[in-house]
Enzyme design. Structure first.
Site, mmCIF file in Angstrom:
data_model
loop_
_atom_site.group_PDB
_atom_site.id
_atom_site.type_symbol
_atom_site.label_atom_id
_atom_site.label_comp_id
_atom_site.label_asym_id
_atom_site.label_seq_id
_atom_site.Cartn_x
_atom_site.Cartn_y
_atom_site.Cartn_z
ATOM 1 N N GLY A 677 0.805 -1.222 0.000
ATOM 2 C CA GLY A 677 0.000 0.000 0.000
ATOM 3 C C GLY A 677 0.829 1.259 0.000
ATOM 4 N N GLU A 678 2.103 1.153 0.319
ATOM 5 C CA GLU A 678 2.949 2.332 0.394
ATOM 6 C C GLU A 678 3.463 2.681 -0.994
ATOM 7 O OE1 GLU A 678 7.046 3.712 2.679
ATOM 8 O OE2 GLU A 678 5.915 1.968 3.371
ATOM 9 N N ALA A 679 3.338 3.987 -1.344
ATOM 10 C CA ALA A 679 3.684 4.415 -2.699
ATOM 11 C C ALA A 679 5.156 4.198 -3.011
ATOM 12 C CB ALA A 679 3.319 5.893 -2.887
ATOM 13 N N ILE A 682 5.765 0.616 -3.954
ATOM 14 C CA ILE A 682 5.268 0.324 -5.297
ATOM 15 C C ILE A 682 6.225 0.913 -6.332
ATOM 16 C CG2 ILE A 682 3.376 0.691 -6.911
ATOM 17 C CD1 ILE A 682 1.472 0.807 -4.564
#
Length: 1496
Positions: A677-679, A682
């Site tokens: 979920g952490e940008a 990703i």
């Protein structure tokens, strides 16, 4: 009969056709059926002219009739069947039945031939006549078709067989008469049974069994039974089968075309094997054109490939075709237009029932046939998979039944498939505790009850799944699931079960657990018997399942793994499997740790060497290992730590995106993990993905930046399109606009972006396991084993008639898993014959079983349930005890002992009495393996006896123990008779009884001490009734346990005695109610086992000896007295046995008396011991040998007693022994006196010598030669052992072979005896020798060794003593000595004289070192400055002392030599001849000594 013959002529076919044709003519309507009537008449006319041919025409379908006449004769039958008129169709069907059942129609009915045969036309007409709709016609059709299939001379092939089956299907599905439907179902089952019996034997000439109609209705169609329908249907089948079987023996000897073809490969028109048409033609399916099912094409291709590689016969080709079509029919689902198609559902159910018949019929051929196994994997497994989503109870039951057959018969060839279906069908239902379907769960429990009765199957499940890293823990999950069911829904949880249903589940699950542990014990016993018989390893493999029948088949004696030659079978030992299981458990532990803390999990797996330490190896682990949490994988790959980054790079680099579209590449990349979920995470992952994609496809984008931005945009689109929380969805135009200018300032092709958009919107990018939400349990274990999709499919709720629809892709994915698992492993099927594997199985199951048995036994009063639990305890104790698992064995025995409730008898029930019986059974059956558990069992037996005595009104043991020994016997008798039976009179005033009524904890030794409150009437009444319950256990059962101790092995009897001693101590040490039950049993046990070998008996007595000493020193005087009396009884029995010479066991046996006598402070005990010893000795004096030592030690201790009567009693007994039984104690007494001669006290020494030799002189005339030899060797010689060397006495061995001379005891060292003691000893010795010279003359050389030892002494006193003794010896014996004996004396003297010379010369030479100067100046040359501690005076004084010592030695030596000379002169008078022989060497020795003295 004559009329019939006249109608049909003389041929056999005519006799069958004639009456039927005549009946058709009579029943036909002349105008409507004129053509039929004329045809019948023509046929009758032709039959009149025909007779049986001598040889059958192979081209003719009718037996012994020309082929040219067959169409004319059968044409009326065909017309009648097609007339759609019941009155003419019925006789035609009757005629067809006769022709088929009498084997009058012969040949092959093959629809694939160019022109349909007459037989095939006849069968088609029979099938079409069913459309008439008449119930009688339906039964006639069924009868004719069954007879046709049963005929051994008629081979019905391919579509012809399918048409027959389809016709029976239609009667079953479309009929309105319940009886006819049951008959149709029965005929179908019988047809399938006939076909596959022939397939198994590959022959038409077989005798198939008749189906049981009742068994066919086990799961379905019970509502069709109209009174006697089952009975009617069974008779219907029996009639057809018997009518055909009766004609089997009448078949002519010529060979029919069917028989010619039955063992060859099926040939097509070109003469070559043509199997592709049969396998690929979907028109063979019963519905004529079923819709395509997911995976069906793949299955067809696989089946076709398998068919091309095998040359199966026509019989087997038809069987495989029928099996495939039945499986396909079972996979049909209703369409969207007609969702309520119950006929389709009934057809599906019937297909599964027929498949069950096929699998049940399967024998060794089908189990080992590669093509059939492939068909099972491709069709049957697919059918089970699709139907697993239905909630129809009948289908679920049939699935379980089919799976049970697969598990029982085909498990070695379907290892991977069973690993999939077992959790899906069985564990899913079993583990649902709160809200299960009652019927489903009962089906599963009944299924488990059947399969666990096969011991080898249970072992195979554990070995091949619980010990396989790639497989689920089927055995462990089954046991734990049964435990959950046995315990019921957790408290506070919501459940749909009624109380009665819950109880039923509990009892059934306990029953399954009992059968499991029973089967394990059965397998263990068999393997241990095989090992004891030393069978070769190969034999062990097949014997391990030899005597067990498979629940689903008849030929269970054939091991399943022996029938699959294509499957790799491997005999594994327990150690190898232990390593595999340990590896699996550790790997699962690491996976579980990774799912919680990924870094810790990786560290653990690396440290335990489950994976390598490099980034590439960790990446491969994350990519290929099942059970890892996809979200955690994504988080770990997105971390910024150096090692995590290297792992992420290695993970991405392991993908090959060459020639792959961008959208598909992302989909392929993201199927193994969930993006974090952490940008930033990703960003790191997608950046590396873009780099890898561009490297694999260098011409795809201008730079990796383009791929990176587009990848990010695709992820956003996927989230936007498939997240329900997003209201305003991204349009295609928005997507294209967002990606403008990303290709190094240029736009990507709009068509490319549009296509990419459509693919993402229509098909979400998701992981393999993403389907429906999963429960926590599925996430933990099912995911761990890679079964997410399967469980999702099964748990997906759909109506029973709806098609699978969207789950088609999921089914295809599961099929891919099947293939992947098959390719990943070599499908090695492990077989174990080492019973040690049970240790690992018990470690898995003992906890759940103990909990289930204990909970049920404690909560339920149901007789059947408690009986099952008690059986479970017995089997569990047996397995754990034999396998040597002490902790588990003790846990089961302790729990069972607590359930006896003997410690709180007022609360006992019948089930507790049954627990007591179980305890006794365990003691008798498994006594050799109980070891420390004996203590619990013996404690129960003790408490039983206690309660029984209280119930009988017998006086408690405490009353005996508290009666004083000095009280009159009348008082004792009165005391013993004052306890009436509480059963009869309810006398409960006895405190011991009140304590028992109150009860206590299991571990308390004294009942009722901790609860001294009042006893209620309810407790009293309950206690009295429970005493009556204990009457079921008689004294015989209790005594049998102790009497059976004679059969225990060496280790077990020692453990038994040790445990009994502990129980006895606890009984005797009770502060309120001491008891002697176990003590008396100890005496009995010792008596029973006295005849064991000495080594075992020694170990037993070591335990008993410590016990008697411990209790004999008890503070409770009464207890100690009773124990000593018990020891006396035991000693009396033991002393009845003879003891061989030089053994010491009697002494060891009587040692407890000695120890208690020495340590006890009680005068009563000491007096009792003396009396006991006196009684034993006086009554068993003939048998006492080494025991005299302990007897005298007891009397010695008594002599020091302060109480006069003890001392007098000891002396009186001793006096009686000496006076009356002295010969029995001579050796022992003499040995004791011999040891006293070394006492440091002079008075004791002299007294011991005098008493010893007086005894020998007084009683020596009673001794034999052997006794004398023993006395000399063990008593006399050790006294003088310090005077001579051991070698001097060694020759005595030749004279006394029965006893060896002990090593010198060193009683005297040099001159440790004073001259008076030495003189007395030598004088007594010579007197004894002289008195009994005739008996002991062989010991002369040993006597001379002793006397010359005196002479060799450097001190004049002992030397004089020796010379005097020699003189006395010569004087007393005189002429009684022979010349040889005189020679021995002279040689001894010579050696004595010679041995004194070296010592004398050494002393004499010391004078050379002394300078005795008269002038003190002679010391001036001595340098004394170096040692200021010495002065001239001191040196002179030392020299004077040395000179004085030398002078004294010289004087003594001269005196000794003179004494020797004196002895020689005396000997000369007695034996001048001997003296002349030895005078020269002796004179030389003496002269040498004199010359040395003169020189000095």
């Amino acid at each position: 009969m004559s009329a019939s013959v006249a109608l049909g002529g003389s041929s056999r076919c005519g006799r069958a056709l004639g009456p039927s044709l005549d009946k058709i003519i009579k029943n036909a309507a002349w105008r409507k059926h004129s053509h039929l009537v004329s045809s019948c008449k023509a046929a009758l006319d032709q039959l009149q002219s025909l007779s049986d041919l001598p040889n059958h025409d192979p081209d003719s379908p009718l037996l012994a009739l020309p082929a040219a006449d067959a169409p004319l004769l059968l044409q009326p039958i065909l017309l009648a069947l097609d007339s759609n008129y019941a009155k003419v169709a019925e006789p035609a069907l009757e005629c067809a039945f006769k022709l088929f059942s009498l084997s009058l129609i012969r040949g092959e009915a093959d629809p694939s031939s160019i022109s349909p045969s007459l037989i095939l036309r006849l069968l088609d007409a029979v099938c079409r006549s069913c459309s008439i709709g008449d119930e009688v016609i339906e039964l006639s059709v069924l009868r004719a078709l069954l007879a046709a299939v049963r005929s051994p001379c008629l081979l019905i092939r391919g579509e012809g067989l399918v048409t027959i089956v389809k016709t029976c299907y239609n009667v079953y599905l479309g009929g309105t008469n319940g009886t006819n439907q049951i008959c149709a179902k029965s005929v179908l089952a019988q047809i399938v049974l006939i076909v596959f019996t022939r397939v198994e034997e590959d022959s038409m000439d077989v005798a198939p069994r008749t189906v049981s109609v009742g068994e066919l209705l086990e799961f379905t169609d019970k509502n069709l039974n109209e009174g006697s329908s089952i009975h009617f249907s069974q008779n219907f089948i029996n009639e057809v089968m018997s009518a055909t079987a009766a004609k089997d023996n009448a078949v002519p000897s010529h060979v029919s075309p069917a028989v010619k073809l039955q063992n060859g490969a099926a040939e097509g028109p070109g003469g070559e094997a043509d199997t592709s048409k049969v396998d690929n033609d979907d028109k063979g399916e019963l519905d004529g054109g079923a819709q395509a099912q997911p995976g069906a094409a793949d299955a067809d291709n696989a089946a076709a490939a398998a068919a091309e590689t095998t040359g199966d016969s026509k019989i087997r080709e038809d069987g495989f075709l029928l099996f495939r079509n039945l499986c396909k029919l079972s996979m049909k689902f209703s369409s969207q237009e007609n969702p309520d198609d119950h006929i389709l559902l009934r057809g599906k159910t019937l297909s599964l029932e027929l498949v069950k018949v096929i699998m049940d019929t399967g024998g060794p051929m089908l189990r080992s046939n590669e093509r059939f196994l492939t068909a099972v994997k491709q069709y049957l497994c697919l059918s089970l998979l699709k139907n697993s989503a239905l909630s129809v109870m009948a289908i679920f039951q049939l699935q379980c039944s089919i799976f049970m057959i697969l598990l029982s018969k085909f498990r070695s060839g379907l290892k991977e498939e069973i690993g999939i279906f077992f959790p899906m069908l069985i564990l899913r239902v079993l583990e649902n505790v709160n809200q299960p379907s009652f019927l489903q769960k009962m089906t599963v429990l009944n299924f488990l009850e059947k399969i666990v009765q096969d011991p080898q199957l249970i072992i195979d499940l554990f070995v091949n799944y619980d010990c396989d890293v790639e497989s689920p823990n089927l055995y462990e999950r089954t046991v734990n699931g049964l435990l959950k069911t046995a315990l019921g829904p957790p408290p506070g949880s919501t459940t749909t079960l009624s109380a009665a249903q819950d109880i039923t589940f509990r009892h059934e699950s306990v029953k399954c657990l009992v059968i499991i542990i029973k089967s394990m014990g059965t397998w263990m016993d068999q393997q241990l018997r095989i090992e004891e018989a030393y069978l070769p390893k190969s034999t062990e493999i097949y014997t391990s399942v030899e005597n067990y029948s498979n629940p689903g088949g008849e030929d269970g004696s054939v091991p399943d793994f022996d029938l699959h030659t294509e499957v790799t079978s491997e005999v594994s030992d327990a150690a190898t499997l232990e390593q595999r299981r340990a590896y699996k458990m550790e790997l699962q532990k690491g996976i579980s740790l990774f799912n919680r803390k990924p870094s810790k999990g990786i560290e653990f797996l690396v440290n335990t060497k489950k994976i390598g330490s490099s980034a590439e190896e960790v990446a491969a682990f994350l990519k290929n290992t099942s059970g890892l949490n996809e979200t955690v994988i994504g988080d770990y790959l997105g971390e910024r730590e150096e090692f995590c980054l290297r792992v992420m790079h290695a993970y991405v680099d392991s993908f090959n995106f060459k020639a792959m579209a961008f959208g598909e590449a992302i989909r392929f990349f993201l199927r193994g993990f969930r993006l974090p979920g952490e940008a930033q995470k990703i960003d790191r992952i997608m950046e590396k993905f873009a780099e890898r994609y561009c490297k694999c496809n260098p011409n795809s984008f201008t730079s990796a930046d383009t791929a990176y931005v587009l990848a990010y945009s695709v992820i956003m689109l996927n989230t936007d399109a498939h997240n329900n929380m997003v209201k305003d969805k991204m349009s295609k135009a928005d997507f294209i606009r967002n990606n403008r200018g990303i290709d190094d300032g240029k736009d990507l092709a709009e068509e490319f972006l549009s296509t990419l958009y459509d693919h993402i919107v229509k098909n979400e990018i998701k992981m393999n396991a993403d389907s429906v939400p999963q429960t926590k349990q599925a996430n933990s274990l099912n995911k761990l084993l890679g079964f997410d999709g399967i469980i999702n499919l099964v748990t997906w709720k759909q109506a029973e008639e709806k098609p699978l629809g969207a789950n088609g892709l999921l089914i295809r994915h599961i099929q891919e898993q099947f293939r992947a698992k098959s390719a990943k492993s070599e499908s090695v099927y492990h077989v174990v014959t080492d019973a040690a594997i049970l240790r690992f199985m018990v470690e898995v199951c003992w906890g759940p079983m103990l909990a289930a048995f204990s909970m049920t036994l404690g909560q339920s009063d149901d007789k059947l349930a408690t009986s099952q639990c008690l059986q479970g305890f017995r089997y569990a104790v047996h397995v754990t005890a034999v396998m040597g698992m002490q902790t588990q064995r003790d846990a089961f025995v302790t729990s069972l002992a607590k359930f006896t409730y003997l410690h709180c008898a007022a609360d006992m029930k019948q089930k507790n009495v049954e627990a007591v019986k179980a305890i006794i059974s365990i003691a008798i059956e498994d006594g050799n393996h109980l070891q420390e558990s004996w203590e619990h069992i013996l404690t129960c037996l003790s408490r039983i006896e206690h309660l029984q005595l209280l119930g009988d009104g017998a006086a408690p043991d405490a009353s005996f123990l508290t009666v004083s020994n000095t009280e009159p016997e009348e008082k004792s008798s009165k005391s013993m008779g004052s306890y009436p039976s509480i059963k009869r009179k309810g006398s409960l005033q006895n405190p011991a009884v009140m304590a028992v009524v109150r009860g206590g904890s299991y571990d308390s030794t004294a009942l009722g001490l901790n609860s001294l409150g009042p006893v209620t009437p309810e407790q009293i009444n309950s206690f009295l009734s429970n005493l009556n319950l204990l009457d079921q256990i008689g004294h015989f059962e209790l005594n049998h346990v102790f009497a059976n101790s004679q059969r225990l092995n060496s280790e077990s009897i020692v453990a038994f005695v040790r445990a009994l001693c502990k129980v006895a101590i606890s009984e005797l040490q009770s502060p309120t109610d001491p008891r002697v039950f176990s003590l008396t049993k100890l005496v009995e046990i010792a008596h029973y086992n006295m005849n064991r070998i000495r080594l075992v008996w020694s170990r037993i007595w070591n335990v008993l000896s410590d016990f008697f000493v411990s209790v004999g020193l008890s503070e409770n005087l009464s207890v100690a007295i009773f124990v000593m009396d018990s020891l006396r009884q035991l000693a009396m029995k033991f002393l009845e046995r003879e003891e061989l010479a030089n053994y010491n066991f009697q002494n060891e046996f009587l040692r407890p008396f000695v120890i208690v006598m020495q340590k006890s402070g009680s005068t009563e005990i000491r007096e009792l011991i003396v009396r006991c010893i006196s009684q034993m000795v006086l009554s068993r004096v003939n048998h006492v040998k080494s025991g005299w030592k302990s007897v005298f030690m007891v009397f010695t201790a008594a002599a020091a007693d302060e109480r006069k009567n003890v001392v007098l009693l000891a002396f009186e007994t001793m006096e009686k022994i000496v006076r009356e039984y002295f010969p029995y104690i001579t050796e022992t007494l003499s040995s004791g006196l011999s040891r006293l001669t070394a006492d440091p006290r002079s008075a004791i020494r002299k007294s011991a010598l005098e008493v010893l030799f007086n005894i020998l002189n007084d009683h020596g005339h009673l001794f034999s030669y052997l006794v004398w030899m023993g006395i000399f060797n063990s008593v006399i010689f050790p006294i003088f052992s310090g005077l001579c060397e051991k070698k001097d006495l060694a020759d005595s061995k030749d004279d006394c072979s029965h006893s060896e001379i002990p090593a010198p005891a060193a009683h005297i060292e040099g001159g440790s005896w004073d001259s008076e003691t030495s003189s007395l000893a030598s004088h007594c010795l010579v007197d004894l020798f002289v008195r009994f010279f005739d008996v002991v003359r062989s010991q002369l050389h040993n006597l001379m060794a002793i006397l010359t030892g005196f002479i060799r002494s450097p001190v004049q006193g002992p030397a004089s003593t020796g010379v005097a003794a020699l003189l006395r010896l010569a004087g007393e014996l005189g002429s009684r000595l022979s010349e040889d004996e005189w020679g021995q004396i002279f040689i001894a003297l010579k050696e004595a004289a010679a041995l004194t010379v070296p010592g004398f010369m050494k002393v004499f030479k010391s004078l050379d070192d002394l300078e005795m100067a008269i002038d003190p100046q002679s010391y001036a040359d001595i340098d004394v400055s170096s040692d200021p501690g010495f002065t001239h005076d001191e040196i002179e004084e030392d020299s004077l002392q040395t000179a004085a010592y030398v002078a004294s030695r010289v004087k003594s030596h001269i005196a000794i030599q003179l004494l020797i000379t004196q002895v020689l002169s005396l000997f000369l008078l007695h034996s001048p001849q001997a003296f002349r022989s030895f005078s020269i060497p002796l004179s030389v020795t003496l002269s040498h000594i004199v010359l040395c003295m003169l020189c000095k």
